[in-house]
Design an enzyme around this catalytic site. Structure first.
Site, PDB file in Angstrom:
ATOM      1  N   ALA A  73      21.143  28.371  14.349  1.00  0.00           N
ATOM      2  CA  ALA A  73      19.566  28.851  14.036  1.00  0.00           C
ATOM      3  C   ALA A  73      19.158  27.477  13.200  1.00  0.00           C
ATOM      4  O   ALA A  73      17.876  27.490  13.456  1.00  0.00           O
ATOM      5  CB  ALA A  73      19.494  29.964  13.148  1.00  0.00           C
ATOM      6  N   ASN A 153      15.697  35.947   4.005  1.00  0.00           N
ATOM      7  CA  ASN A 153      17.084  35.875   3.857  1.00  0.00           C
ATOM      8  C   ASN A 153      17.286  36.173   2.252  1.00  0.00           C
ATOM      9  O   ASN A 153      18.427  36.478   1.902  1.00  0.00           O
ATOM     10  CB  ASN A 153      17.790  34.751   3.959  1.00  0.00           C
ATOM     11  CG  ASN A 153      16.885  33.315   4.099  1.00  0.00           C
ATOM     12  OD1 ASN A 153      15.649  33.158   4.305  1.00  0.00           O
ATOM     13  ND2 ASN A 153      17.313  32.562   2.915  1.00  0.00           N
ATOM     14  N   GLN A 181      17.801  37.063  10.230  1.00  0.00           N
ATOM     15  CA  GLN A 181      18.297  38.099   9.484  1.00  0.00           C
ATOM     16  C   GLN A 181      17.892  39.384   9.951  1.00  0.00           C
ATOM     17  O   GLN A 181      18.752  40.358   9.326  1.00  0.00           O
ATOM     18  CB  GLN A 181      17.757  37.926   7.869  1.00  0.00           C
ATOM     19  CG  GLN A 181      18.190  36.689   7.199  1.00  0.00           C
ATOM     20  CD  GLN A 181      19.695  36.805   6.579  1.00  0.00           C
ATOM     21  OE1 GLN A 181      20.133  37.978   6.689  1.00  0.00           O
ATOM     22  NE2 GLN A 181      20.467  35.712   6.434  1.00  0.00           N
ATOM     23  N   SER A 201      21.034  33.406  15.264  1.00  0.00           N
ATOM     24  CA  SER A 201      22.657  32.648  14.832  1.00  0.00           C
ATOM     25  C   SER A 201      23.698  33.686  14.746  1.00  0.00           C
ATOM     26  O   SER A 201      23.565  34.967  14.193  1.00  0.00           O
ATOM     27  CB  SER A 201      22.212  32.310  13.355  1.00  0.00           C
ATOM     28  OG  SER A 201      23.535  31.818  12.948  1.00  0.00           O
ATOM     29  N   ALA A 202      24.615  33.476  15.572  1.00  0.00           N
ATOM     30  CA  ALA A 202      25.574  34.533  15.512  1.00  0.00           C
ATOM     31  C   ALA A 202      26.388  34.956  14.315  1.00  0.00           C
ATOM     32  O   ALA A 202      26.868  36.075  14.072  1.00  0.00           O
ATOM     33  CB  ALA A 202      26.909  34.107  16.423  1.00  0.00           C
ATOM     34  N   HIS A 203      26.617  33.845  13.548  1.00  0.00           N
ATOM     35  CA  HIS A 203      27.530  34.162  12.232  1.00  0.00           C
ATOM     36  C   HIS A 203      26.610  34.953  10.912  1.00  0.00           C
ATOM     37  O   HIS A 203      27.396  35.390  10.123  1.00  0.00           O
ATOM     38  CB  HIS A 203      27.930  32.777  11.685  1.00  0.00           C
ATOM     39  CG  HIS A 203      26.998  32.080  10.453  1.00  0.00           C
ATOM     40  ND1 HIS A 203      26.975  32.395   9.183  1.00  0.00           N
ATOM     41  CD2 HIS A 203      26.168  31.294  10.851  1.00  0.00           C
ATOM     42  CE1 HIS A 203      26.007  31.447   8.817  1.00  0.00           C
ATOM     43  NE2 HIS A 203      25.502  30.836   9.969  1.00  0.00           N
ATOM     44  N   THR A 242      28.199  20.153  26.330  1.00  0.00           N
ATOM     45  CA  THR A 242      29.221  20.927  26.885  1.00  0.00           C
ATOM     46  C   THR A 242      29.005  22.442  26.123  1.00  0.00           C
ATOM     47  O   THR A 242      29.080  22.124  25.039  1.00  0.00           O
ATOM     48  CB  THR A 242      30.512  20.434  26.939  1.00  0.00           C
ATOM     49  OG1 THR A 242      30.546  19.137  27.910  1.00  0.00           O
ATOM     50  CG2 THR A 242      31.493  21.401  27.339  1.00  0.00           C
ATOM     51  N   CYS A 328      21.764  25.034  -7.696  1.00  0.00           N
ATOM     52  CA  CYS A 328      21.894  24.260  -8.205  1.00  0.00           C
ATOM     53  C   CYS A 328      21.435  22.725  -7.428  1.00  0.00           C
ATOM     54  O   CYS A 328      22.159  22.508  -6.560  1.00  0.00           O
ATOM     55  CB  CYS A 328      23.305  24.083  -8.414  1.00  0.00           C
ATOM     56  SG  CYS A 328      24.078  25.145  -9.543  1.00  0.00           S
TER      57      CYS A 328
HETATM   58  C1  PLP Z   1      21.501  31.285   7.910  1.00  0.00           C
HETATM   59  C2  PLP Z   1      19.895  31.347   8.434  1.00  0.00           C
HETATM   60  C3  PLP Z   1      19.581  30.166   8.999  1.00  0.00           C
HETATM   61  C4  PLP Z   1      20.541  29.020   9.409  1.00  0.00           C
HETATM   62  O1  PLP Z   1      21.366  29.625  10.555  1.00  0.00           O
HETATM   63  P1  PLP Z   1      22.532  28.575  10.772  1.00  0.00           P
HETATM   64  O2  PLP Z   1      23.244  29.257  12.041  1.00  0.00           O
HETATM   65  O3  PLP Z   1      23.353  28.780   9.595  1.00  0.00           O
HETATM   66  O4  PLP Z   1      22.376  27.263  11.102  1.00  0.00           O
HETATM   67  C5  PLP Z   1      18.065  30.090   9.571  1.00  0.00           C
HETATM   68  N1  PLP Z   1      17.295  31.167   9.064  1.00  0.00           N
HETATM   69  C6  PLP Z   1      17.524  32.100   8.400  1.00  0.00           C
HETATM   70  C7  PLP Z   1      16.745  33.058   7.859  1.00  0.00           C
HETATM   71  C8  PLP Z   1      18.853  32.350   7.880  1.00  0.00           C
HETATM   72  O5  PLP Z   1      19.286  33.400   7.110  1.00  0.00           O
END
Ligand code: PLP
Length: 404
Positions: A73, A153, A181, A201-203, A242, A328
């Protein structure tokens, strides 16, 4: 129970075992380049990518032809904002966003300001919500993009993005939303919500790290983006490189699962989250909820604990993997810019804790967390002369502090 108990699902999520299993063959067996048009290896990889594209698109009610895969993301936000800024420079140089966006949006806007663009940072209310009428009032003839996150977030507040999208449509201004989120927790519909660009974002939804997507509207209006990465013309020429087939397959599976379990999962998380908050506020006084009381992610709880010291609080609950409201930065302890923007004072910002619940959070873990938070805060307050004075009914604001 596994310690420390993971309650930081806004930072990242573990890969769902079903996702992992689906990805596995794509590393060693189905390893083709999805852009290889001359043989079976390429075709199989391409088919897997297209299946995943449809799975992710379905989650946000987009057509699969409107979805572009990125590295995450951060890249999606960069591509959306820089891509529009560059492509629509003739039309104008004004963008609108909020002060509580993710850094991937804010830093990109700051970069554009240095390049001569103008950015309006809309106010947010004390819960972190944008008033759609403020968006309307901020739009100028030179406005080319509005970017407002679907859900925050840190504090979990959900924005009225459908209303904002409607105003953008009326005014003919493109609307981007960082929905990282919100995806999988709140129903999203790019058509109904009038969204032209959306970052995912997948993770953050039980898929692998390093893979994301950008929804780019194809009609009414057709959004054009200036590519930020050149070479090869992959992804409709908007994002060369790719394709990361195993991760894309995992992202697709994660989206399919999210769609399937969302109703049940969010109900379960909301119940656990409410149990945590109800216990904290009935066992402790001087605790403050940050973010909206109802318009918030079902898995988010952000609380400030008065009369404790932030660092000691975190140290006292090492069995819990949570985030604090202090970041920090270069050796100094900076309070969160999100909490600052919603008017939380520095003291309360430093003692704020973000609890992020998720798919693998259990009732037992929440029971443990309740007991840990309550006992740690009580212990620290027992050592606090300030808290003692307050309990004795002394108005600490009226106390004449002596230097000696
Ligand atoms: C984690 C997050 C991102 C960034 O996503 P990544 O895939 O880790 O680069 C962007 N926006 C929000 C609101 C997020 O929580």
């Amino acid at each position: 129970m596994k310690f420390p108990i993971y309650l930081d699902y806004h930072a990242t999520t573990p890969v769902d075992p079903e996702v992992f299993e689906t990805m596995a063959p794509y590393f060693t067996q189905v390893f083709g380049n999805a852009a290889s048009r001359n043989h079976e290896y390429g075709w199989t990889a391409e088919a897997a990518v297209e299946k995943a594209r449809a799975q992710v698109a379905r989650l946000v009610r987009a057509s699969e032809r409107e979805l572009i895969f990125t590295s995450g993301a951060t890249e999606s936000n960069n591509l959306a904002i820089l891509g529009v800024a560059e492509m629509y420079r003739e039309k104008g140089n004004h963008l609108i966003t909020t002060p509580i966006e993710h850094k991937a949006v804010l830093d990109t806007c700051h970069f554009l300001e240095k390049k001569g663009y103008e950015v309006t940072y809309l106010p947010v209310d004390k819960h972190g919500r944008v008033n759609p009428e403020d968006v309307r009032a901020a739009i100028r003839p030179s406005t080319i993009l509005v970017s407002v996150m679907a859900a925050n977030n840190e504090i979990g507040t959900i924005n009225p993005i459908g209303e904002i999208g409607k105003i953008c449509k009326e005014k003919g201004v493109l609307f981007h939303s960082d929905a990282v989120q919100a995806a999988g927790k709140v129903p999203l519909d790019v058509e109904k919500m009038g969204i032209d660009l959306m970052s995912l974002s997948a993770h953050k939804m039980y898929g692998p790290k390093g893979i994301g997507a950008l929804y780019v509207r194809r009609k009414n209006p057709r959004v054009r983006l200036a590519a930020q990465i050149h070479g090869g013309g992959h992804e409709r020429g908007m994002r060369s490189g790719t394709l990361n087939v195993p991760s894309i397959v995992g992202f697709g599976k994660a989206a399919e699962i999210a769609e399937r379990v969302m109703g049940e999962e969010t109900a379960r998380l909301r119940r656990l989250r409410d149990k945590l908050w109800d216990a904290i506020r009935s066992e402790l006084d001087e605790v403050y909820l940050n973010g909206h009381p109802t318009e918030r992610l079902p898995n988010n709880l952000n609380v400030s604990f008065a009369f404790v010291e932030g660092e000691s609080l975190m140290m006292g609950m090492k069995e819990l993997a949570v985030s604090s409201g202090s970041a920090c930065t270069s050796a100094s302890l900076e309070p969160s810019y999100v909490l600052k923007a919603i008017g939380v004072g520095e003291d309360l910002a430093h003692t704020s804790i973000r609890f992020g619940l998720g798919r693998f959070t259990t009732e037992e873990e929440i029971d443990f967390a309740i007991q840990k938070v309550v006992s740690t805060v009580r212990k620290l307050r027992d050592l606090s002369p300030l808290y003692e004075m307050v309990k004795e009914g002394i108005d600490i604001k009226s106390v004449q502090w002596s230097a000696h």
